[in-house]
Design a protein around this motif. Structure first.
Motif, short mmCIF file in Angstrom:
data_model
loop_
_atom_site.label_atom_id
_atom_site.label_comp_id
_atom_site.label_asym_id
_atom_site.label_seq_id
_atom_site.Cartn_x
_atom_site.Cartn_y
_atom_site.Cartn_z
N UNK A 85 0.83 -1.21 0.00
CA UNK A 85 0.00 0.00 0.00
C UNK A 85 0.86 1.26 0.00
N UNK A 86 1.96 1.24 0.73
CA UNK A 86 2.84 2.41 0.77
C UNK A 86 3.48 2.66 -0.60
N UNK A 87 3.81 1.60 -1.32
CA UNK A 87 4.38 1.77 -2.66
C UNK A 87 3.37 2.46 -3.58
N UNK A 88 2.12 2.06 -3.49
CA UNK A 88 1.10 2.70 -4.31
C UNK A 88 0.89 4.16 -3.92
N UNK A 89 0.90 4.43 -2.63
CA UNK A 89 0.75 5.81 -2.17
C UNK A 89 1.92 6.67 -2.66
N UNK A 90 3.11 6.10 -2.65
CA UNK A 90 4.29 6.84 -3.11
C UNK A 90 4.19 7.11 -4.61
N UNK A 91 3.69 6.15 -5.37
CA UNK A 91 3.58 6.31 -6.82
C UNK A 91 2.55 7.38 -7.19
N UNK A 92 1.54 7.55 -6.36
CA UNK A 92 0.50 8.53 -6.65
C UNK A 92 0.67 9.82 -5.84
#
Length: 68
Positions: free
Chosen positions: A29-36
């Protein structure tokens, strides 16, 4: 940090597996938040990755002890 390691050592193998699953989900989830660009605490990624590494290291140590 030493307290965190000692807390992990007191947990059972099942508890460690459960915590590892939760941390992997959080890392995802943190990777997705970082990407967006929605990440509130960038340092949390590092914390989660290190916690995952601690758990995996402890699991490896325990399996080596069991084989010996």
């Amino acid at each position: 940090m030493a307290k965190a390691i000692e807390d992990l050592r007191t947990k059972s193998d099942d508890q460690l597996d459960e915590q590892l699953t939760e941390l992997k989900r959080e890392a995802y989830n943190l990777r997705f938040q970082a990407a967006t660009n929605q990440l509130e605490r960038p340092a949390r990624i590092k914390e989660v990755r290190r916690q995952i590494a601690r758990i995996k290291t402890l699991q490896t140590q325990r399996s080596a002890e069991a084989k010996a």
